[in-house]
Design a protein around this motif. Structure first.
Motif, PDB file in Angstrom:
ATOM      1  N   MET A   1      -3.789  49.026   7.995  1.00  0.00           N
ATOM      2  CA  MET A   1      -4.547  49.475   7.645  1.00  0.00           C
ATOM      3  C   MET A   1      -5.058  49.016   7.001  1.00  0.00           C
ATOM      4  SD  MET A   1      -3.478  52.569   4.389  1.00  0.00           S
ATOM      5  CE  MET A   1      -3.989  53.800   5.802  1.00  0.00           C
ATOM      6  N   ILE A   2      -6.534  49.047   6.511  1.00  0.00           N
ATOM      7  CA  ILE A   2      -7.351  47.927   6.070  1.00  0.00           C
ATOM      8  C   ILE A   2      -8.251  48.293   5.172  1.00  0.00           C
ATOM      9  CG2 ILE A   2     -10.058  47.201   5.971  1.00  0.00           C
ATOM     10  CD1 ILE A   2      -9.331  47.371   9.489  1.00  0.00           C
ATOM     11  N   PRO A   3      -8.343  47.737   3.747  1.00  0.00           N
ATOM     12  CA  PRO A   3      -8.418  48.300   2.434  1.00  0.00           C
ATOM     13  C   PRO A   3     -10.256  48.996   2.010  1.00  0.00           C
ATOM     14  CG  PRO A   3      -8.083  45.990   2.437  1.00  0.00           C
ATOM     15  CD  PRO A   3      -7.728  46.448   3.850  1.00  0.00           C
ATOM     16  N   HIS A   4     -10.617  48.982   1.542  1.00  0.00           N
ATOM     17  CA  HIS A   4     -11.487  49.637   1.063  1.00  0.00           C
ATOM     18  C   HIS A   4     -12.690  48.259   1.213  1.00  0.00           C
ATOM     19  CE1 HIS A   4     -11.723  53.480   0.907  1.00  0.00           C
ATOM     20  NE2 HIS A   4     -10.866  53.095  -0.104  1.00  0.00           N
ATOM     21  N   PRO A   5     -13.501  47.467   1.801  1.00  0.00           N
ATOM     22  CA  PRO A   5     -14.620  46.333   2.190  1.00  0.00           C
ATOM     23  C   PRO A   5     -15.045  46.267   0.115  1.00  0.00           C
ATOM     24  CG  PRO A   5     -16.371  47.911   2.581  1.00  0.00           C
ATOM     25  CD  PRO A   5     -14.305  48.861   2.267  1.00  0.00           C
ATOM     26  N   ASP A   6     -14.847  44.475  -0.227  1.00  0.00           N
ATOM     27  CA  ASP A   6     -15.180  44.313  -1.034  1.00  0.00           C
ATOM     28  C   ASP A   6     -16.788  44.073  -1.107  1.00  0.00           C
ATOM     29  OD1 ASP A   6     -13.082  44.351  -2.644  1.00  0.00           O
ATOM     30  OD2 ASP A   6     -12.682  42.561  -1.235  1.00  0.00           O
TER      31      ASP A   6
ATOM     32  N   ILE B   1       6.084  46.387  -2.070  1.00  0.00           N
ATOM     33  CA  ILE B   1       6.003  46.486  -0.887  1.00  0.00           C
ATOM     34  C   ILE B   1       6.171  45.295   0.335  1.00  0.00           C
ATOM     35  CG2 ILE B   1       3.876  46.290   0.396  1.00  0.00           C
ATOM     36  CD1 ILE B   1       2.376  48.076  -1.659  1.00  0.00           C
ATOM     37  N   PHE B   2       5.933  44.439  -0.328  1.00  0.00           N
ATOM     38  CA  PHE B   2       6.771  42.977  -0.015  1.00  0.00           C
ATOM     39  C   PHE B   2       8.310  43.430   0.626  1.00  0.00           C
ATOM     40  CE2 PHE B   2       9.359  39.337  -0.641  1.00  0.00           C
ATOM     41  CZ  PHE B   2       8.192  38.036   0.431  1.00  0.00           C
ATOM     42  N   ARG B   3       9.428  43.687  -0.352  1.00  0.00           N
ATOM     43  CA  ARG B   3      10.406  44.082   0.449  1.00  0.00           C
ATOM     44  C   ARG B   3      10.274  44.802   1.249  1.00  0.00           C
ATOM     45  NH1 ARG B   3      11.200  42.670  -4.908  1.00  0.00           N
ATOM     46  NH2 ARG B   3      10.849  44.298  -5.745  1.00  0.00           N
TER      47      ARG B   3
ATOM     48  N   ALA C   1       3.568  37.907   2.600  1.00  0.00           N
ATOM     49  CA  ALA C   1       2.834  37.797   1.504  1.00  0.00           C
ATOM     50  C   ALA C   1       1.448  37.729   1.329  1.00  0.00           C
ATOM     51  CB  ALA C   1       3.880  37.455   0.615  1.00  0.00           C
ATOM     52  N   VAL C   2       1.440  36.592   1.845  1.00  0.00           N
ATOM     53  CA  VAL C   2      -0.318  35.949   1.345  1.00  0.00           C
ATOM     54  C   VAL C   2      -1.323  36.669   2.202  1.00  0.00           C
ATOM     55  CG1 VAL C   2      -1.857  34.323   1.539  1.00  0.00           C
ATOM     56  CG2 VAL C   2       0.708  33.712   0.591  1.00  0.00           C
ATOM     57  N   SER C   3      -0.893  35.955   3.967  1.00  0.00           N
ATOM     58  CA  SER C   3      -1.759  36.978   4.702  1.00  0.00           C
ATOM     59  C   SER C   3      -1.476  38.449   5.041  1.00  0.00           C
ATOM     60  CB  SER C   3      -1.248  36.589   5.443  1.00  0.00           C
ATOM     61  OG  SER C   3      -0.579  35.638   6.341  1.00  0.00           O
ATOM     62  N   GLN C   4      -0.818  38.881   4.314  1.00  0.00           N
ATOM     63  CA  GLN C   4      -0.359  40.854   4.675  1.00  0.00           C
ATOM     64  C   GLN C   4      -0.951  41.237   2.868  1.00  0.00           C
ATOM     65  OE1 GLN C   4       2.360  42.145   6.726  1.00  0.00           O
ATOM     66  NE2 GLN C   4       2.346  40.948   7.692  1.00  0.00           N
ATOM     67  N   LEU C   5      -0.487  41.138   2.582  1.00  0.00           N
ATOM     68  CA  LEU C   5      -0.433  41.322   0.576  1.00  0.00           C
ATOM     69  C   LEU C   5      -1.780  40.816  -0.449  1.00  0.00           C
ATOM     70  CD1 LEU C   5       3.235  42.327   0.575  1.00  0.00           C
ATOM     71  CD2 LEU C   5       0.825  43.716   1.002  1.00  0.00           C
TER      72      LEU C   5
END
Length: 167
Positions: free
Chosen positions: A1-6, A106-108, A147-151
């Motif tokens: 899922m892609i978040p809304h763009p900044d 979400i990480f867990r 964590a860094v890449s996905q969150l």
């Protein structure tokens, strides 16, 4: 899922702190990975350090980081488990002004999909302290990458804008 763009990407000054009794700058794969992922995304590493997993040492570093007005993001790696020497979670959570519980949840969940039920022992946490985003991650390179890449990277600019009161 892609978040809304900044609206635009912003370059953020970041601190990467590895919490370990045994790692050195040469053997700190997780700290190196965090730095690489952040710089590849256009952010700057303002501070990198390895700190012993001692509450007093962590407190000293938290005070230094808290007073650095240039920092926008602090990422800790290590000390988030449940072993007797794992004190990072306890010190960091006491220090935060405002927790972001969704990060750890979400990480867990994502960790569970990769490593199964052992994910329950992770005490990864995030929050806000003095207008800074703070993340505390497990010390393994796989956990850091997840964590860094996905969150963290997909939400970093958005979260900083929220802290600053911008859209």
């Amino acid at each position: 899922m892609i978040p809304h763009p900044d609206p635009e990407n912003i370059t953020l000054n970041c601190a990467v702190i590895t919490v370990s009794d045994t790692r050195t700058k040469e053997t700190d794969k997780s700290g190196q990975l965090i730095q690489q992922l952040l710089t590849d995304a256009g952010h700057k590493i303002a501070i990198y350090a390895i700190v012993k997993d001692e509450p007093e040492d962590l407190d000293d570093w938290l005070n230094k980081l808290d007073t650095n007005s240039e920092l926008k993001v602090i990422i800790f790696s290590g000390g988030t488990g449940i072993a007797p020497r794992d004190t990072t979670y306890d010190v960091v959570t006491d220090w935060l002004d405002k927790p972001i519980p969704g990060f750890g949840e979400i990480f867990r969940y994502l960790s569970y999909q990769e490593i199964g039920s052992r994910a329950i022992a992770s005490r990864a946490v995030a929050g806000v302290k003095n207008q800074k985003l703070v993340f505390s991650l497990p010390g393994s390179a796989n956990a850091v990458k997840l964590a860094v890449s996905q969150l963290i990277l997909p939400e970093l600019n958005h979260l900083v804008r929220q802290i600053q009161g911008k859209k």
